[in-house]
Enzyme design. Structure first.
Site, PDB file in Angstrom:
ATOM      1  N   SER A 291       0.812  -0.873  -0.014  1.00 39.99           N
ATOM      2  CA  SER A 291      -0.075   0.025   0.052  1.00 39.99           C
ATOM      3  C   SER A 291       0.699   1.093  -0.194  1.00 39.99           C
ATOM      4  CB  SER A 291      -0.759   0.185   1.514  1.00 39.99           C
ATOM      5  OG  SER A 291      -1.470   1.376   1.448  1.00 39.99           O
TER       6      SER A 291
ATOM      7  N   TYR B   1      -2.592   0.123  10.719  1.00 36.57           N
ATOM      8  CA  TYR B   1      -2.548  -0.202   9.318  1.00 36.57           C
ATOM      9  C   TYR B   1      -0.998   0.080   8.663  1.00 36.57           C
ATOM     10  CZ  TYR B   1      -3.730  -0.754   4.381  1.00 36.57           C
ATOM     11  OH  TYR B   1      -3.939  -1.196   3.026  1.00 36.57           O
TER      12      TYR B   1
HETATM   13  P1  NAD Z   1     -11.059  -6.271  -0.866  1.00 39.11           P
HETATM   14  O1  NAD Z   1     -11.878  -6.398   0.587  1.00 39.11           O
HETATM   15  O2  NAD Z   1     -12.228  -6.113  -1.998  1.00 39.11           O
HETATM   16  O3  NAD Z   1     -10.742  -7.641  -1.102  1.00 39.11           O
HETATM   17  C1  NAD Z   1      -9.943  -8.451   0.089  1.00 39.11           C
HETATM   18  C2  NAD Z   1     -10.283  -9.830   0.085  1.00 39.11           C
HETATM   19  O4  NAD Z   1      -9.748 -10.425   1.118  1.00 39.11           O
HETATM   20  C3  NAD Z   1     -12.079 -10.197   0.234  1.00 39.11           C
HETATM   21  O5  NAD Z   1     -12.453 -11.031  -0.308  1.00 39.11           O
HETATM   22  C4  NAD Z   1     -11.806 -10.722   1.812  1.00 39.11           C
HETATM   23  O6  NAD Z   1     -12.794 -11.670   2.111  1.00 39.11           O
HETATM   24  C5  NAD Z   1     -10.496 -11.482   1.860  1.00 39.11           C
HETATM   25  N1  NAD Z   1     -10.079 -11.423   3.301  1.00 39.11           N
HETATM   26  C6  NAD Z   1     -10.081 -10.538   4.150  1.00 39.11           C
HETATM   27  N2  NAD Z   1      -9.296 -11.047   5.320  1.00 39.11           N
HETATM   28  C7  NAD Z   1      -9.484 -12.263   5.066  1.00 39.11           C
HETATM   29  C8  NAD Z   1      -8.731 -13.417   5.885  1.00 39.11           C
HETATM   30  N3  NAD Z   1      -8.433 -13.235   6.945  1.00 39.11           N
HETATM   31  N4  NAD Z   1      -8.440 -14.550   5.078  1.00 39.11           N
HETATM   32  C9  NAD Z   1      -8.618 -14.644   4.082  1.00 39.11           C
HETATM   33  N5  NAD Z   1      -9.415 -13.592   3.230  1.00 39.11           N
HETATM   34  C10 NAD Z   1      -9.715 -12.665   3.610  1.00 39.11           C
HETATM   35  O7  NAD Z   1     -10.077  -5.238  -0.556  1.00 39.11           O
HETATM   36  P2  NAD Z   1      -8.728  -4.941  -1.495  1.00 39.11           P
HETATM   37  O8  NAD Z   1      -8.719  -3.426  -1.295  1.00 39.11           O
HETATM   38  O9  NAD Z   1      -8.837  -5.495  -2.890  1.00 39.11           O
HETATM   39  O10 NAD Z   1      -7.736  -5.400  -0.556  1.00 39.11           O
HETATM   40  C11 NAD Z   1      -6.676  -6.279  -0.958  1.00 39.11           C
HETATM   41  C12 NAD Z   1      -5.181  -5.695  -0.582  1.00 39.11           C
HETATM   42  O11 NAD Z   1      -4.900  -4.689  -1.177  1.00 39.11           O
HETATM   43  C13 NAD Z   1      -5.102  -5.646   0.810  1.00 39.11           C
HETATM   44  O12 NAD Z   1      -3.881  -6.099   1.364  1.00 39.11           O
HETATM   45  C14 NAD Z   1      -5.255  -4.145   1.231  1.00 39.11           C
HETATM   46  O13 NAD Z   1      -4.479  -3.694   2.163  1.00 39.11           O
HETATM   47  C15 NAD Z   1      -4.588  -3.505  -0.033  1.00 39.11           C
HETATM   48  N6  NAD Z   1      -4.690  -2.101  -0.490  1.00 39.11           N
HETATM   49  C16 NAD Z   1      -5.893  -1.775  -0.937  1.00 39.11           C
HETATM   50  C17 NAD Z   1      -5.924  -0.336  -1.304  1.00 39.11           C
HETATM   51  C18 NAD Z   1      -7.390   0.452  -1.513  1.00 39.11           C
HETATM   52  O14 NAD Z   1      -7.492   1.590  -1.466  1.00 39.11           O
HETATM   53  N7  NAD Z   1      -8.394  -0.737  -1.602  1.00 39.11           N
HETATM   54  C19 NAD Z   1      -5.025   0.414  -1.465  1.00 39.11           C
HETATM   55  C20 NAD Z   1      -3.678  -0.111  -0.942  1.00 39.11           C
HETATM   56  C21 NAD Z   1      -3.623  -1.240  -0.531  1.00 39.11           C
END
Ligand code: NAD
Length: 270
Positions: free
Chosen positions: A142, A155
């Site tokens: 991130s 975070y």
């Molecule tokens: P999202 O919620 O759309 O997808 C995340 C998925 O992970 C979901 O399907 C959820 O069910 C699954 N998940 C969560 N906890 C879990 C667990 N304990 N075991 C198994 N599965 C689990 O969110 P996203 O934004 O796609 O997040 C994905 C990654 O991207 C994360 O690491 C997040 O920190 C990172 N990220 C997101 C953003 C943003 O702005 N969306 C920015 C930077 C980094």
């Protein structure tokens, strides 16, 4: 495709950035498996992409990671790339105003998913990776892995910790396994917060100003979508394109790292 015939396992691959990686890897010729905790997201994934091998489970459980790896190897005959991606957020919970016990619970919960989940996923994948050709690991980080204000302290610390995991593993698993990361900026997904903070149902999608916030905090002025990041994962998983790349993180954030985030100080209301 760049990943023809290769096998990948993506945690959190049933939604958001992970699901976009799944779709892109399939388009690049890979066979893909997913470990995800959400039955609802898994049902949608199964319906849309029936060829994906899905394990329902929690990344913070070593046994669940082992089950996902076993299912991947049984279906695909091996595992070339592990993508650690499942994560949760803290919705900027401030240290000053979050009760101590709540802060403590959020630390345990967020580090269990964002840091321990990556570590245990690697541990469970390693035997299969070492038996496969040109193995690699890619973690989703991130902008919070490098800068403050992309989340709260917990975070931000969890994503910084995952940089440490990349560096240590890129050393410890070399020369056999390449280990890298992709650091997205704010991206329109269903990212949830910590239960300990009462944020299990809080989603970035519900914040009406989130697209404007994302656009305003990156020099390219774009509202990032999950698919915008997937080329970086393909690059890092591709033996032809990344043979010499290990221990690095690609910032996929519209140029945010050249200037940082929003304001000079975050404690104006202390
Ligand atoms: P999202 O919620 O759309 O997808 C995340 C998925 O992970 C979901 O399907 C959820 O069910 C699954 N998940 C969560 N906890 C879990 C667990 N304990 N075991 C198994 N599965 C689990 O969110 P996203 O934004 O796609 O997040 C994905 C990654 O991207 C994360 O690491 C997040 O920190 C990172 N990220 C997101 C953003 C943003 O702005 N969306 C920015 C930077 C980094």
């Amino acid at each position: 495709g760049w990943l023809d015939g290769r096998s990948a396992l993506v945690t959190g691959g049933a939604s958001g950035i992970g699901r976009a990686v799944v779709e892109r890897f399939l388009a690049e010729g890979a066979r893909v498996a997913v470990l995800d905790a959400s039955a609802e997201n898994i049902a949608a994934l199964r319906k849309d992409l029936p060829d994906v091998v899905v394990t329902e489970g929690d990344v913070s459980s070593f046994e669940d990671n082992e089950r996902a790896v076993a299912a991947t190897v049984a279906a695909h005959g091996g595992l070339n790339t592990f993508v650690g991606n499942a994560g949760i957020f803290d919705y900027f919970a401030p240290v000053a105003t979050t009760p101590g016990a709540t802060l403590s619970g959020s630390f345990d919960e967020i580090f269990s998913v964002n840091v321990k989940g990556y570590l245990l996923g690697v541990k469970a994948s390693l035997p299969a990776l070492l038996e496969s050709s040109s193995p690699s690991i890619v973690f989703t980080l991130s902008n919070g892995a490098f800068l403050p204000a992309g989340g709260g302290s917990v975070y931000t610390a969890s994503k910084h910790a995952a940089v440490g995991l990349i560096r240590q593993l890129a050393y410890e698993l070399a020369p056999r396994v390449r280990v890298n990361g992709v650091a997205p900026g704010g991206t329109l997904t269903d990212l949830r917060g910590a239960s300990a903070l009462g944020q299990a149902e809080t989603s970035l999608r519900d914040a009406a100003n989130f697209p404007d916030l994302v656009r305003a905090t990156n020099p390219l002025g774009i509202v990032q979508q999950p698919a915008d990041h997937t080329g970086s994962y393909v690059l890092l998983a591709s033996p032809e394109n990344a043979a010499a790349i290990s221990g690095v993180v690609i910032n996929s954030d519209g140029g945010m790292q050249v200037r940082g985030l929003v304001q000079a100080a975050g404690g104006a209301d202390l």
